[in-house]
Structures are given as C-alpha cells and as structure tokens.
Design an enzyme around this catalytic site. Structure first.
Site, PDB file in Angstrom:
ATOM      1  N   ASP A   1      50.460  18.803  18.553  1.00  0.00           N
ATOM      2  CA  ASP A   1      50.561  17.559  19.320  1.00  0.00           C
ATOM      3  C   ASP A   1      50.785  16.345  18.426  1.00  0.00           C
ATOM      4  OD1 ASP A   1      50.113  18.921  21.721  1.00  0.00           O
ATOM      5  OD2 ASP A   1      47.944  18.747  21.542  1.00  0.00           O
TER       6      ASP A   1
ATOM      7  N   ARG B   1      34.223  14.577  18.779  1.00  0.00           N
ATOM      8  CA  ARG B   1      35.177  13.535  19.182  1.00  0.00           C
ATOM      9  C   ARG B   1      34.641  12.112  19.040  1.00  0.00           C
ATOM     10  NH1 ARG B   1      38.056  17.052  17.829  1.00  0.00           N
ATOM     11  NH2 ARG B   1      39.492  18.166  19.189  1.00  0.00           N
TER      12      ARG B   1
ATOM     13  N   ASP C   1      39.167  15.799  26.039  1.00  0.00           N
ATOM     14  CA  ASP C   1      39.169  14.987  24.824  1.00  0.00           C
ATOM     15  C   ASP C   1      39.722  13.587  25.035  1.00  0.00           C
ATOM     16  OD1 ASP C   1      37.890  16.761  23.207  1.00  0.00           O
ATOM     17  OD2 ASP C   1      39.693  17.578  22.283  1.00  0.00           O
TER      18      ASP C   1
ATOM     19  N   SER D   1      45.897  27.165  21.392  1.00  0.00           N
ATOM     20  CA  SER D   1      45.383  25.822  21.176  1.00  0.00           C
ATOM     21  C   SER D   1      44.002  25.964  20.549  1.00  0.00           C
ATOM     22  CB  SER D   1      45.290  25.062  22.508  1.00  0.00           C
ATOM     23  OG  SER D   1      44.718  23.788  22.309  1.00  0.00           O
TER      24      SER D   1
END
Length: 408
Positions: free
Chosen positions: A18, A98, A127, A179
C-alpha cells in the site's frame, strides 16, 4: 481540503504494498508535493532493511525511522497486559501498535511543518480509525489523506499492477500476497486462501509461519520457563533480570519453537464486517497466561471479577482506536491499582502449542493451604450453617410467599 494547498505530506510508510505505491500516487495527484516518509520501528526487524533506499527511489524526499520499541512495550503493551485486555481471543498486536506509530507520525509532521498526513489504511479496515483518532488527538486541525478512499484501485492485484507500471519494487508476488502486519508482539495474516473460512491455515507449509512452527513440528519434550513479575510487569525470565522488551523477544523464540501462540479467528471489525485472520503471538501468549495465573492468587474475588468485566471494555477501546480517551486512561488507573500486589513467580510447561501451569508463588498470595486443606485445620465447618441460612433467606422467603399464594 484544497489540494492546491498541499505542498508537503508526511506519509506513514512501511515499505509494504500500500504505502509503496502511495508515494508516486501522491506526487501524481497532489501537485508533485514533497513526500516525507515516516516508519515507526515497533520491532518489525527485517522489514526495515533497505527501506530508505526504496522510499527515495520511489519519490520520497527523506525517510525517518523512529525507534519506538521501548515506548511501544512500556506505554502500550504493558498496560494491555496488566489489564488482561483481549478482543475476541485476539491479543491486540496491531491495535496497540497503531496509536504509538501515529503519535510519532504527528511529531514529525509538526516538526516538518507538513500540510497533511497520509496513511495507507483501507476503507474496510480498523487501522484507518486508529491512525486518524490519534492524529485528531495530537493535531486536531491536520488534514488527513487516505488514498484508499480516493483512488480507483479496488484490489491488491490492481495495486501490484500500479506498482509494476511505476517501477515500484515489491517483496511480494501475486501468489504470496497475504496482507501481513508484523511487530515485536505478533504477526498477522489475512487474505488469499484465508478469506474462505472453510480453508485450514497452511501452518505446516514452509514460509507461512514466521515467528514459530506448527505444534505438529514442535519438540517432543516440554520446555519449562519461570517468569517473575513485579506489580504486574514481567521483570525476569528463568531467574535473569531483563527488561519487558527483552523478555518478549526471548519468549518469542522459546514460544515459537514450541508452537505457542497461534490463533485462527473470524473477528468483528469496528467497521461492521467480519474478517478472518491468523495471528502468531508466541511471547505475548505466554505472558498473558503467566500473568493470569499469578492474578489467581494475588487478587481478591470481587476485584478479579470486576477486572474481568472491565478488561472487555479496555480491549474494545484499544481495538477501536480509542487509546487517547479519558475512559481508557481511567481504566488504566483502575488496573494499576489492582496490580500493586501482583508480584511473584510463575512456572509454565510449554508443549506442542500448550501452556500448562507448573507452579505459582507470591509473597502476597491470598491462598491459604491451612484454610483450604481437606486435612485438619482451624476452620470451623459449623460456621457455614449460619452463612447458608442468611445467604438463602431470600429464596426461602420467596418459596414461602409462593406456597401461601398457591393455596388461595
């Protein structure tokens, strides 16, 4: 947000699929803006190798690699461990990383005078919420760019097409395009064959597991470990004083070899859908188990039961990106109070994916062998009669009332 005003963007950069294609995409769609890549090192190890060269080659002006490992362990993982925070069996490996990364991201954005912060989170995931709520806490007026909510790309396959067309180097291919998220606490796997809940994870396939082995491939003899805790924090492994981070890393190796910490679940995402994930959390699973065992002898009944209830709320807050909220801080204050006497030693036997209790000791233990024994003790068993009479009085009264009314 006026695109004409966006001249410098700070990008949360991992070097994965990404964020790799986001650099050229930003320059194409935001007036050839300057892109400053920021990578938060939370223990992803080899994933940081060659990151600067890759970022610069794909158009970034510079790369910051922030060493957040100690902060991550001490200020995020340990509070969750002490709280016993578990979301639907998941030990929050991505969730509590995060806010730590996003806080560092904001620090650099403010330092660099950035016009916007960009992240590579999809519109389907959790996220995006975790990053953006943290950004809103530390920089409430900072514009946020989320390419997945803007571009025409619809799948990871199309992302790979874009990367190939723009000469963006990738470490993955279409066949191994899981992923993944990796840090010193865990590794997650999503996508490909795992999207069919009827498929068994390929635990025994070489290369699928990265932090350990399948229980089938673990040794045929058990491994014993001893963990010391002080006020809920691990401080020693097998008698050797170590930092919490060092203990996690050591337990990752020990647990991984013994097939510990594999989890295959379909979880309820914040955005409303169910998603299937496979997690590797060897060291974390051992710590949660040991901490829970120690609490069984150190916490009184009412505190333990209330803590179990609140741990669900704590986990939901973390999972939902609400780390920097008054409620999470209040719950942490409660947890810290409960941990004042959670000090002692736990021995576990690790065997083919299992964690077996093998002993627990504490100077604050509320367990009394003299009282609980089946042998002779000073406990007066006659005391229980009066207790039962009072405890059962509401039941007795209700039965008497019912009987009286039934006679009418």
């Amino acid at each position: 947000m006026n695109k004409e005003n966006i001249k410098k963007v700070v990008l949360a950069y991992s070097g994965g699929l990404d964020t790799s294609i986001i650099i050229p995409w930003l320059k194409e769609n935001y007036n050839n803006c300057e892109v400053i890549a920021v990578s938060g090192n939370v223990g992803q190890a080899d994933e940081l190798e060659g990151l600067e060269e890759k970022a610069l080659k794909t158009g970034a002006s510079k790369l910051y690699v922030l060493d957040l490992t100690d902060e991550y362990v001490d200020e995020y993982i340990m509070p969750c461990l002490k709280a016993g925070a578990i979301y639907e069996e998941y030990l929050l490996g991505t969730s509590h990383a995060r806010p730590c990364i996003a806080k560092g991201l904001v620090d650099i954005a403010l330092k660099e005078g950035a016009d916007a912060i960009c992240h590579g989170c999809t519109g389907k995931g959790n996220d995006q919420v975790r990053f953006e709520l943290t950004i809103k806490h530390f920089a409430p007026n900072m514009p946020i760019i989320a390419p997945w909510r803007e571009w025409d790309i619809k799948s990871r396959e199309e992302e790979i097409d874009y990367a190939e067309a723009h000469n963006v180097p990738l470490k993955i291919n279409r066949e191994t395009n899981y992923s993944k998220d990796k840090n010193l606490w865990h590794l997650s796997h999503e996508g490909l064959d795992l999207e069919d809940t009827g498929n068994e994870p390929l635990y025994e396939k070489p290369g699928f597991l990265e932090m350990g082995v399948s229980p089938l491939q673990a040794p045929d003899t058990p491994t014993y470990i001893e963990l010391d805790f002080e006020q809920g924090i691990p401080v020693a492994l097998d008698g050797k004083k170590m930092s919490a981070k060092e203990i996690i890393l050591a337990l990752n190796e020990i647990g991984g070899k013994n097939g510990i910490g594999l989890l295959d679940i379909v979880e309820n995402r914040l955005v409303g859908m169910k998603c299937r994930g496979v997690y590797e959390t060897p060291g974390g699973s051992i710590l949660y188990k040991a901490h829970s065992v120690l609490e069984t002898i150190c916490l009184d009944k009412m505190t333990a039961h209330e803590k179990q209830k609140l741990s669900i709320t704590f986990a939901e807050l973390v999972y939902n990106g609400q780390w920097f909220t008054p409620l999470r801080e209040a719950l942490s204050a409660f947890v810290d109070k409960t941990q004042e006497k959670v000090t002692g030693k736990v021995r576990l036997k690790l065997y083919k994916g299992n964690m077996i209790n093998a002993g627990v000791w504490s100077p604050y233990s509320l367990y009394s062998e003299e009282i609980a024994t089946f042998g002779e003790s000073d406990y007066d068993q006659k005391d229980s009669a009066g207790f039962i009479n009072l405890f059962g009085l509401p039941i007795k009264v209700q039965a008497m009332v019912d009987a009286k009314n039934n006679q009418k």
